[in-house]
Design an enzyme around this catalytic site. Structure first.
Site, PDB file in Angstrom:
ATOM      1  N   ASP A 194      21.514  -4.925  -1.988  1.00  0.00           N
ATOM      2  CA  ASP A 194      21.045  -4.865  -3.365  1.00  0.00           C
ATOM      3  C   ASP A 194      22.245  -4.890  -4.293  1.00  0.00           C
ATOM      4  OD1 ASP A 194      19.836  -3.808  -5.948  1.00  0.00           O
ATOM      5  OD2 ASP A 194      18.088  -3.735  -4.639  1.00  0.00           O
ATOM      6  N   THR A 210       6.230 -12.120  -2.941  1.00  0.00           N
ATOM      7  CA  THR A 210       5.028 -12.883  -3.258  1.00  0.00           C
ATOM      8  C   THR A 210       5.416 -14.047  -4.159  1.00  0.00           C
ATOM      9  OG1 THR A 210       3.639 -10.915  -3.082  1.00  0.00           O
ATOM     10  CG2 THR A 210       2.736 -12.783  -4.310  1.00  0.00           C
ATOM     11  N   PHE A 235       1.550  -7.419   3.129  1.00  0.00           N
ATOM     12  CA  PHE A 235       0.224  -6.921   2.770  1.00  0.00           C
ATOM     13  C   PHE A 235       0.227  -5.402   2.815  1.00  0.00           C
ATOM     14  CE2 PHE A 235      -0.297 -11.090   4.776  1.00  0.00           C
ATOM     15  CZ  PHE A 235      -1.004 -11.775   3.802  1.00  0.00           C
ATOM     16  N   LEU A 236       1.223  -4.807   2.173  1.00  0.00           N
ATOM     17  CA  LEU A 236       1.411  -3.359   2.242  1.00  0.00           C
ATOM     18  C   LEU A 236       0.669  -2.664   1.101  1.00  0.00           C
ATOM     19  CD1 LEU A 236       5.256  -3.242   2.967  1.00  0.00           C
ATOM     20  CD2 LEU A 236       3.358  -3.378   4.607  1.00  0.00           C
ATOM     21  N   ASN A 277      -5.190 -11.346  -2.458  1.00  0.00           N
ATOM     22  CA  ASN A 277      -5.201 -10.469  -3.631  1.00  0.00           C
ATOM     23  C   ASN A 277      -6.287 -10.859  -4.623  1.00  0.00           C
ATOM     24  OD1 ASN A 277      -3.219  -8.815  -2.691  1.00  0.00           O
ATOM     25  ND2 ASN A 277      -1.648  -9.443  -4.141  1.00  0.00           N
ATOM     26  N   LEU A 335     -14.659  -1.250  -3.236  1.00  0.00           N
ATOM     27  CA  LEU A 335     -15.967  -1.212  -3.888  1.00  0.00           C
ATOM     28  C   LEU A 335     -16.151   0.107  -4.627  1.00  0.00           C
ATOM     29  CD1 LEU A 335     -18.460  -2.836  -1.323  1.00  0.00           C
ATOM     30  CD2 LEU A 335     -17.625  -3.783  -3.477  1.00  0.00           C
ATOM     31  N   HIS A 336     -15.096   0.577  -5.252  1.00  0.00           N
ATOM     32  CA  HIS A 336     -15.170   1.820  -6.030  1.00  0.00           C
ATOM     33  C   HIS A 336     -15.130   1.462  -7.517  1.00  0.00           C
ATOM     34  CE1 HIS A 336     -14.630   4.135  -2.368  1.00  0.00           C
ATOM     35  NE2 HIS A 336     -13.593   3.359  -2.063  1.00  0.00           N
ATOM     36  N   GLY A 340     -14.664   1.652 -11.413  1.00  0.00           N
ATOM     37  CA  GLY A 340     -13.644   2.353 -12.191  1.00  0.00           C
ATOM     38  C   GLY A 340     -13.273   1.586 -13.439  1.00  0.00           C
ATOM     39  N   CYS A 377       0.526  -5.599  -8.779  1.00  0.00           N
ATOM     40  CA  CYS A 377       0.265  -6.792  -7.972  1.00  0.00           C
ATOM     41  C   CYS A 377      -0.917  -7.622  -8.473  1.00  0.00           C
ATOM     42  CB  CYS A 377       0.025  -6.395  -6.510  1.00  0.00           C
ATOM     43  SG  CYS A 377       1.464  -5.661  -5.715  1.00  0.00           S
TER      44      CYS A 377
END
Length: 338
Positions: A30, A122, A152-153, A211, A253-254, A256, A263
């Site tokens: 980095d 991505t 896919f974390l 996504n 399926l929640h 909100g 992402c």
């Protein structure tokens, strides 16, 4: 295997630590000197359950190291992973690939021997082609294969997701590249994780499609929540009732305030821009974004009504708000901009 991980953000640090725990020799690179110095002191710049112990264990075993200079790690590496940020570009919603391309150019200058360069970030479809072009233009003698390996974390469960994945997607049609990537992920064969090899562009598309589909599930149940409220139905029971259907599943399926975080907003926007570049209409994904914006506005109106019908002249404190449980994700694209 010897691995260089370019970028020590969320994806880079988690992936690097997990690869080291597989038994590979990993160097995370980095440009941020303060971040690298902190990592050498054992200080983890992000919160992810279990990551501090995982890093400490592999540093102690001398399988994991950190540096600001990529030249030696890249020269020694069998595989170099690009895990830098790809934020939404200001003004048009495209993914900003400047960090990816800068990393590719710098990597090219240090390549020695056969190396697989892997985009872990991505990135839009076709980015791997441009990364390969940059590398070959910068270093025509480089013996390199450019592959795609999207992540896919889930934040808060990233280590488990890495070690027990639903699938591992690798985009390369080169046999040497397939062998190197197969060797890197071989430890996962004990968990019977499917290793899916595709063409590079297919792998890049899989990430965005996944996504976008999850964002669609969130938006769908939010619209059902609006209707349930009007007709007197319990949306939580509705979600459970449809989620128990194996064809649908219970996750995402929640109901909100809408999706946010780092992402889904940028990836759905980027996918729409990719489609527009190729003169393809993605009406479902476009509707998902529009409905999500309306959902956030509707939530703001509910907050306003609860406070007497207006937010003018009022000071509102939102305490302890994070987008994902068990994480410290307070980055861009909050769910409820008032």
């Amino acid at each position: 295997m010897r691995i260089a991980m370019i970028g020590t953000g969320y994806v880079g640090l988690v992936s690097g630590a997990c690869f080291a725990d597989f038994g590979h020799d990993v160097t995370c690179v980095d440009k941020d000197e303060k971040k690298i110095a902190a990592l050498h002191r054992g200080e983890i710049p992000i919160y992810e359950p279990g990551l501090d112990e995982l890093v400490a264990t592999n540093v102690k075993a001398k399988r994991l190291d950190f540096t600001t200079d990529l030249s030696k790690p890249v020269a020694d590496a069998d595989a170099v992973f690009i895990a830098v940020g790809t934020p939404s570009r200001r003004g048009d919603g495209h993914a900003d690939l400047s960090y990816v391309y800068a990393a590719a150019k710098e990597i090219a200058q240090s390549l020695q021997g056969f190396t697989v360069v892997v985009t872990k970030s991505t990135v839009p479809v076709g980015t791997g082609d441009e990364v390969e072009r940059i590398i070959r233009e910068t270093n025509p003698k480089a013996d390199v294969v450019v592959a795609s390996n999207p992540e896919f974390l889930r934040e808060g469960a990233a280590i488990r997701d890495f070690k027990f994945p639903d699938r591992v997607v690798v985009g390369t049609s080169d046999e040497r590249g397939r062998k190197v990537m197969g060797d890197i992920y071989r430890p996962l064969s004990l968990n019977q994780a499917p290793l899916m090899f595709t063409a590079r562009r297919t792998a890049e598309m899989i990430k965005y499609a996944a996504n976008a589909f999850l964002a669609t599930k969130i938006t769908f149940i939010n619209e059902i929540a609006d209707l349930s409220e009007k007709v007197g139905a319990n949306v939580q029971e509705v979600a459970r009732g449809i989620g128990l259907d194996n064809r649908i599943g219970t996750k995402f399926l929640h109901a909100g305030p809408g999706f946010g975080g780092s992402c889904f907003p940028k990836d759905t926007k980027a996918l729409i821009k990719i489609a527009q570049d190729y003169d393809v209409s993605l009406r479902i994904v476009e509707s998902v974004l529009a409905v999500n914006e309306n959902r956030k506005r509707a939530m703001a109106r509910k907050v306003s009504q609860a406070l007497g019908g207006s937010l003018r002249g009022k000071t509102i404190a939102v305490l302890g708000l994070t987008f994902k449980p068990d994480t410290d994700d307070m980055r861009d694209a909050p769910s409820i901009p008032l």
